[in-house]
Design an enzyme around this catalytic site. Sequence first.
Site, PDB file in Angstrom:
ATOM      1  CG  ASN A  62      -2.269  -1.199   0.753  1.00 43.28           C
ATOM      2  OD1 ASN A  62      -2.405  -1.289   0.138  1.00 43.28           O
ATOM      3  ND2 ASN A  62      -1.893  -1.459   2.127  1.00 43.28           N
ATOM      4  CB  CYS A  75      -6.651  -6.227  -2.403  1.00 42.62           C
ATOM      5  SG  CYS A  75      -6.602  -5.227  -1.112  1.00 42.62           S
ATOM      6  CG  HIS A  76      -5.943  -9.924   1.624  1.00 44.58           C
ATOM      7  ND1 HIS A  76      -4.762 -10.422   2.092  1.00 44.58           N
ATOM      8  CD2 HIS A  76      -6.369  -8.423   2.630  1.00 44.58           C
ATOM      9  CE1 HIS A  76      -4.369  -9.514   3.639  1.00 44.58           C
ATOM     10  NE2 HIS A  76      -4.633  -8.514   3.526  1.00 44.58           N
ATOM     11  CG  HIS A  80      -7.912  -0.330   0.536  1.00 41.25           C
ATOM     12  ND1 HIS A  80      -6.329   0.393   0.935  1.00 41.25           N
ATOM     13  CD2 HIS A  80      -7.552  -1.270   0.561  1.00 41.25           C
ATOM     14  CE1 HIS A  80      -5.392  -0.252   1.775  1.00 41.25           C
ATOM     15  NE2 HIS A  80      -6.319  -2.094   1.050  1.00 41.25           N
TER      16      HIS A  80
END
Lengths: 464, 464, 464, 464
Positions: free
Chosen positions: A153, A175-176, A211
């Site tokens: 990130n 990204c999880h 995000h």
Amino acid sequence: MKNIKDLKIAYIGGGSKAWARTLMNDLAKEEQLAGTVLLYDIDYVAAKDNETIGNALSSREDIKGKWKYVAKEKIDDALRGADFVFISILPGTFKEMESDVHLPEEYGIYQSVGDTCGPAGIIRSLRTVPMYEDFALAIKRCCPNAWVVNFTNPMTVCVRTLYKVFPEIKAIGCCHEVFGTKRLMVRMLKEKYGIQAQRDDIKINVFGVNHFTWVNEAHFKDMDLVPMYAEYVEEHPNGTEEEWEDNWIHLPDANNAQVKFDLYRRYNIIAAAGDRHLAEFCPGNWYLKDKETVTKFGFTLTTVKWRTDVFTKEKEDKTKELLEGKPFELYESGEEMVAQIKALLGLGDFVTNVNMPNNGQIPNLPNDVVVETNAYFSGDSIKPIFAGEMPKQISGLTLPIIAEQEAVVQAGLTGDYDLAFGAFVNSPNMTTSLDNAREMFDRMLYNTRKYLPFYDEYIANKKK
Amino acid sequence: MKNIKDLKIAYIGGGSKAWARTLMNDLAKEEQLAGTVLLYDIDYVAAKDNETIGNALSSREDIKGKWKYVAKEKIDDALRGADFVFISILPGTFKEMESDVHLPEEYGIYQSVGDTCGPAGIIRSLRTVPMYEDFALAIKRCCPNAWVVNFTNPMTVCVRTLYKVFPEIKAIGCCHEVFGTKRLMVRMLKEKYGIQAQRDDIKINVFGVNHFTWVNEAHFKDMDLVPMYAEYVEEHPNGTEEEWEDNWIHLPDANNAQVKFDLYRRYNIIAAAGDRHLAEFCPGNWYLKDKETVTKFGFTLTTVKWRTDVFTKEKEDKTKELLEGKPFELYESGEEMVAQIKALLGLGDFVTNVNMPNNGQIPNLPNDVVVETNAYFSGDSIKPIFAGEMPKQISGLTLPIIAEQEAVVQAGLTGDYDLAFGAFVNSPNMTTSLDNAREMFDRMLYNTRKYLPFYDEYIANKKK
Amino acid sequence: MKNIKDLKIAYIGGGSKAWARTLMNDLAKEEQLAGTVLLYDIDYVAAKDNETIGNALSSREDIKGKWKYVAKEKIDDALRGADFVFISILPGTFKEMESDVHLPEEYGIYQSVGDTCGPAGIIRSLRTVPMYEDFALAIKRCCPNAWVVNFTNPMTVCVRTLYKVFPEIKAIGCCHEVFGTKRLMVRMLKEKYGIQAQRDDIKINVFGVNHFTWVNEAHFKDMDLVPMYAEYVEEHPNGTEEEWEDNWIHLPDANNAQVKFDLYRRYNIIAAAGDRHLAEFCPGNWYLKDKETVTKFGFTLTTVKWRTDVFTKEKEDKTKELLEGKPFELYESGEEMVAQIKALLGLGDFVTNVNMPNNGQIPNLPNDVVVETNAYFSGDSIKPIFAGEMPKQISGLTLPIIAEQEAVVQAGLTGDYDLAFGAFVNSPNMTTSLDNAREMFDRMLYNTRKYLPFYDEYIANKKK
Amino acid sequence: MKNIKDLKIAYIGGGSKAWARTLMNDLAKEEQLAGTVLLYDIDYVAAKDNETIGNALSSREDIKGKWKYVAKEKIDDALRGADFVFISILPGTFKEMESDVHLPEEYGIYQSVGDTCGPAGIIRSLRTVPMYEDFALAIKRCCPNAWVVNFTNPMTVCVRTLYKVFPEIKAIGCCHEVFGTKRLMVRMLKEKYGIQAQRDDIKINVFGVNHFTWVNEAHFKDMDLVPMYAEYVEEHPNGTEEEWEDNWIHLPDANNAQVKFDLYRRYNIIAAAGDRHLAEFCPGNWYLKDKETVTKFGFTLTTVKWRTDVFTKEKEDKTKELLEGKPFELYESGEEMVAQIKALLGLGDFVTNVNMPNNGQIPNLPNDVVVETNAYFSGDSIKPIFAGEMPKQISGLTLPIIAEQEAVVQAGLTGDYDLAFGAFVNSPNMTTSLDNAREMFDRMLYNTRKYLPFYDEYIANKKK
């Protein structure tokens, strides 16, 4: 045709104690593939440790996936001829992150994560961009055809920089966070209908920026999960108790999906990231106004102190144990690195959400900026799947973020103070005055100057 | 949530002796699904015949997929509440097609199929568009949420008309031409390496408009088939002997891929349709200059006489036998109708090539026009997969075709003579003069007037 | 070919005491044109007054432009066969505006104008959209080829509604806010160099949405005014004393360009509207945080009381005098209505800034939304001039506004509560909580219900 | 701010006997401007001749515009610090042009001009692109902020190359073909109504690519010229006698607008270039099938022999006379070079048609390719004016041309044989076979090899 028994994986940030270990774990469990993992890290000792740990694991008889781990002191030596490149680094140190996250508190600005957007995310980005510029140039030089997967990130900024610098790169970001929303749906199915679903059987349509992603379609087999979610939100006015059942990162306090549910009430669409991330993309007075508001919404401000004293320490202890001979315990990582490698080798098609340039998959976001949507992985190919138009209210929140990210990448590549500051002062949770913002920016920039090759340019270019 | 044991499928052209039988066959073999198939056809007797044949099949003990077949005299009665709609019709009769295909020969213009583009395709389109306008309105009225699958040619024009008239329709067009290219690759793998691949294991990236599609990536497991194809073309300067191993339509003479290979030599990219189709999209002097040129390139001009005397007769004989009680023999159709239905019900994701509006999957073709690319089928969703930019030389051939199709759809909806004639005179194999073209157009329009609700408008609107 | 001595101008809002008088004034001074002005107003008496005043003016010997003024009770009677349509109305009454502007103050939200965006602008829009829907339908019915010029606020929403309802309309919106920035440059030239320029000799490149427009190029003859402006901003840290030399609207207190200059310091680009407008597009804590902040930035919150007690009264008094026989005094209006009419008649090309749909003139804003840029007026044609990409930081502020406007137009046409509220709660100066916002929205909606044909739908559609 | 009495104009092709003399003429007549013209030419002697002629002109007392002419041997010496750059060159010599234009006749392909598209245009482009690459690099090096105006053909390819190589360049291309259509309208007004109009009072909307431009709106004052043109076409079934009243180039035989009128009959839109150019963009069997067809359509194939023996000789004779002291006779050039310079200096806004990158002014053509539309010239700015969508039938003809131009620019920059040949074999008047086309291409490439820095690359890259 790649030889699937002699693959070369380069790992930038190869001393990593989190993602690199997950890769070791997942490779060890897969018998179709073999080859070499080249570990590069500015902390060569950490890379060496991983070499030791990885080779120990490979040498075990019970391990099906046999890989050789080699630490390299120079990035080119790791990258040369690589088939795949993974990147997971910490841009700067926790000292810089301390300034990113906590200095703004002096000005009344609170940040729950501080690695993506807003004051902390912007400063972090400015020091990360030049690093990714170097990576992109090295990849161009050493392995231009490799598939590159980023885990660091600020995700969007990292991937965008790679493409800006080397437009032909074949890079994605993974990204999880979205998985968390799938897990919430798994729990919802259990709670409401007693159905035990697997995370990967939840099929969704995702769009957004990393995000700050959104889900507008969700199915489990022939069940439509969207109306079910609407009910679920109404049934949980104070959030769920605990969103993450098997929390991968042991936060001081877990969020309870209240922000997610509040956003559902506002916009009628499912926000698909953790609350601490979501909050940072919204106007400053919504969820991060002050500590009381944060508490009221059931999440926490993750401190850098906790990162260093608890989270990092735990991993260091574990590393020490492994180096001292404690066996590496294999586990179910829930990550998709190896599935992705296999699909790219032609060994099984696959659809998942990734971060990559917008080629029209979200038609009302600008082209070329990095977005998160589903993509189709097959032989030597990752192609975005059309996600559809983002609802207008959501694009209204997202487009300024994209403008911020674009400005920050450009500023990070050129040292343009005004551009960077323009993004900073215009970020959604910038609730202080122009003068305060400028002072804060200058202080934060100074604190991170060690990692800014353009620090002098920033100062020189500054509008009088 | 749809009840997968009580589905409703409406079939427009339900008297069809080809596609409707394939659907019966494939439904009979699938045990997860059940329900009713409502057969509508302007030839009600033919629909009744299919009702009889279908129900006889369903009643057999060895049949797992139990469906009820019901012929309907009114389209609304078939469509009302349908979950899926299939459309396969013959627009007009073979009498009109006789004029479409063979009248232009008087002006030195030869057409190998005559159902897609060029003089025959344009006239066929003009009579098809009003039919599809009616279908779109009926679907909007009776089952606006149904998934609609079209098999009729001109494929692109049919699907485009559905969307123009009812923009919210959930429609695609399916065509098996691309499968032929996959089969060619299967043969190539066998011939060159002795490898026996299955058609569905060939993974490709497709783009173009129906019958003029192109493949720029192809893999079988970890083998890259594109360089292999380049060699294969060089090894077969006179084409393969027979492209279609198990030719679904028994042509008087099969093509031998010479046009396909010639196009590869010109453009370095794999054309993915049969030669007779490909030829019709190219300038008139390339492959269809005269009968000698056609013969030289190893393909044939399919006559309408053959269609009526051989092809249709065979199907009529077979229908008679079935009605007289001969048992329906189940076979491996190679079609994907049932797989698509299942995927849309949430019972198994799936990627295949379909015709649907361009939402950016081919960024250098206009938005909204109907293109053929891969799409991702999942629960109640078909989403195009990004295919990438079409190479400039190919777009140079394709864009005029798109302009032709757009003009013809518009003209078919409004009766605009000038627009239709502009497309006609500008079509790639229009090798005669403006005056001849106008005479030919007027004669062909007259011959198809029975199916042109706007015939008087065409004549009245005609530029003086 | 239009007869330029027998033109028909329809005026919706023909009882207007401001814009309609300016039109009378400007037509009276132009001798090339003549014809009839048809005045329609829901206040028929006011239209009759203007008929009287206009005809008195036309009858004077010293007047060159001879027009006949006729009040009409029905909109269709005014519009039928019109060559030009002007629209300037007050949507609702000052009673509704009182609620729009001042009710939010109870929640700590201050608005300096309240006719464009934010809480007041959104509610005003919701009642304006159905009115403009009616106008668009009437124009389509009575004079589809007329050129339509709107002066009403919310400008963007009004023009966008016209195009949404009747996409072939030939409509623009005209606003003189940008002229104010040109006048500021005139003063700057005088102050710094003693040069006396004319407003129309300042050539600029403009882009943005109405009242939030920006100038990135400005020339007076061969002088580049942009670096000069940068100096001017530095030389006036507390703003100019008085931005508007010949203030067309006598505000209780004029602004002094401090907001404009502050925005220049933030973004390095010239904001081209009055401070009171600019402030309303920025995050709520910048310029409108509280009354002190407003005062500090040198502008005022225009109260509705002042509008009724001072501004409106003055115009009513003047009207009374005119009706009692006081002669209409001709003046230099500075407006371009007549110049535009002449250009559209082929009597002189002309470039100016207008509000019209984005056809790519601002490539990084969405297509079709209404933007403000330069356009080229010539015979029966207004064509936008390419303005270029909006700088990213500015688009970051503008895109949410566009999302708000799009949502509000859609909600106003359909009665979609959630859509409208989504825009409301997401507007840049919405500094209160979700619950407060909902309460405020419901109260404001209720206060304006008399003008909401969809009021019941709003309430019924409301998400539970 | 530029000093308008000390401007620097660089002229690449400064030995030009046509365009450079026009510039001298027009500068001499304009008293507001003065400065230096720097003449660079690979034929230094010719540049020196122009220096002599120009300075002699400037020294005359009756001349108001005083400019100094200086020949330069090196391009950088001419360009350094230039405010404006003009380019008019002959790419290669008439020997190469002889091959371009006449060699294809051996294969039955006739070309009326041979400088824009088709076989001749493509080969000419391949040798021109590297020259323009050099110019672009030199301009970037020496005068990156200069305004650059190109007059050389292939116009589109030249301008496109400049932008490809130096994307920030401020370049346009100017061509007077469209003026011919305005003159035709002037004649039409005279013939039909006895009205004497001036060319510049005809206001039109233009779009297309250079030499294949179209006009869909035309006004003279308040008269709409489009319906008048439709009548005019009907009244002249065999064309006008002579399109060009004051023919700037004395062709052996002038065209008579028959092709233009035929295109109007096909498409209902006004083609705005000379017939010899228009014919070359259409399918080979329309106007250039054979010499009889050309004669029937009333135009001629301009031979290279005529260019050398008549046209060039005349200009050489004239140059000799000027050098021997015959005074330069000033004339009305009808060109806009000086008007453009003045507008760019802020001395008078101005709208005219130019060739520049598509920024959306023609929304259904690709972005960035060079198109011809109206543009607005003002202080240091040329901005395209929105032209609107090209009608589909016209875009069907134009898009393949754009694909050809894009391929040729790319091939010219990289030496990609397949790309160049793909464009060649796919050009609209390529009426011969693939084998013949390849032979012809190889011969033509060989004949122009002297001007192909990439000749060896072409041969090496050639697909086997």
